[in-house]
Structures are given as C-alpha cells and as structure tokens.
Write an enzyme that holds these catalytic residues in place. Structure first.
Site: not given
Length: 201
Positions: A122, A159
């Site tokens: 990701s 993230k």
C-alpha cells in the site's frame, strides 16, 4: 568511502568500532551482526574492503582483520527488528525481538529506535516495498502528512497521517488501497514516525 554501498560502509564502520574496543570479529560474528545468511556474504564485504585498502587481512588467522582507523561513536546503530508492519490491511501485532542489525546511521533521516519488516504494497508510491525494513522512531505524535506506524484496535499499519477537525485518516500510497478512517471510538495510537528504510538482498 563515497564509492561504497551503504551495507559495505556499515560493515567498515562496524569493524572500525570493534577495533576501537580492541576486538577483531570473525566472519561468523560479522555475518551474525548484519543478518547475513552465511559467512560467505561477510567474506565478500571484507574482501572488497581489503581490496580497496580500507582494512588489512592477516593470512591464516581466524580473527585476522586489521583496521587502520576508527569510527565515531554514532557511525553505527544496533537496531532490533521487532516484527512486521502492514502496508495494506492492518495485521495483528507481531512485536517481539526477531534479530538485531548493525546499520549505518547515515541511512536514516531521523535516528530510529527499531526496525519493522513491511508486509503488503500500500505504500509503493512512497518507495516502501514489501520486505523492506523500515526504521521507526518512537513517538506518540506526528505532523500532518508524515508517514507513521499506527496501532488501530490492536493492529499495526504504516500509512501517511491525515488529521482534520473531525477525523483521522491513514492514507495509503497506492491507488489500489482505500484510506483507513479511524473511528471516534477506536483504540488508536501513533507508535512512531518513519525514518527511512533498507532493502535487503
């Protein structure tokens, strides 16, 4: 030393620090310190350093590495690998001492406290790939837009942090993944901020 790879420079710094302490590590000890799979990998780095004139090898001696200089006290970091972090769907906490690696301090923008191995894709647009070891500096706070390691309901993920007046979102850097919106009642904490990475292999 400009022509040395980061790993080879770290091996040299390790040998310099060991020499300052009056120690001469064996190839097996060098391999263990850097997480090499075998003594052969350590031998390759040591031989290249000797050919570059940065160290001397004494024939027929197990601990026959001589280093002319010494490294400063902050040239190397001994960093524990504490498990995995998800670059994708958060994974259950897998925090426990896996191994310890000696790494060159110059590899990281900030001084990390530990390493985590990335699982998932990701964060590929930020250059963070599956299998990378990311350096993490312990911190319970971070700036908007920083890459963070966060814990959400007992699971860990890496993230980009986005805070607004009414929400916290953890943003992936791959269009195939959706942001994680942190619920108001979620057990959420920032575990640390991203310092940089090393890519093994």
């Amino acid at each position: 030393m400009d022509s040395l790879s980061p790993k080879r420079a770290a091996v040299l710094a390790f040998l310099q620090q060991q020499a300052q302490a009056g120690l001469a590590p064996s190839l097996a000890e060098i391999a263990q310190a850097f997480g090499f799979a075998s003594r052969n990998a350590a031998q390759k780095h040591v031989q290249a350093l000797a050919e570059a004139g940065l160290i001397e090898l004494v024939p027929n001696r197990k601990r026959g590495i001589r280093v002319p200089g010494g490294a400063g006290p902050d040239a190397l970091l001994a960093l524990p690998v504490l498990g995995r972090v998800a670059a994708g769907v958060p994974i259950g906490a897998d925090i426990g001492l896996d191994r310890q690696l000696w790494l060159d301090r110059s590899l990281f923008a900030l001084r990390p406290d530990y390493l985590l191995q990335v699982q998932g894709d990701s964060m590929i647009d930020d250059g963070i790939l599956e299998g990378d070891l990311v350096g993490v500096q312990r911190s319970s706070d971070a700036r908007n837009g920083q890459i963070v390691v966060a814990r959400v309901d007992g699971e860990i993920t890496i993230k980009r942090l986005e805070r607004s007046a009414d929400a916290i979102r953890l943003l992936p850097r791959n269009p195939a993944h959706a942001p994680i919106v942190v619920a108001a009642d979620a057990d959420f904490a920032i575990e640390g901020v991203y310092c940089g990475l090393i890519r093994q292999g």
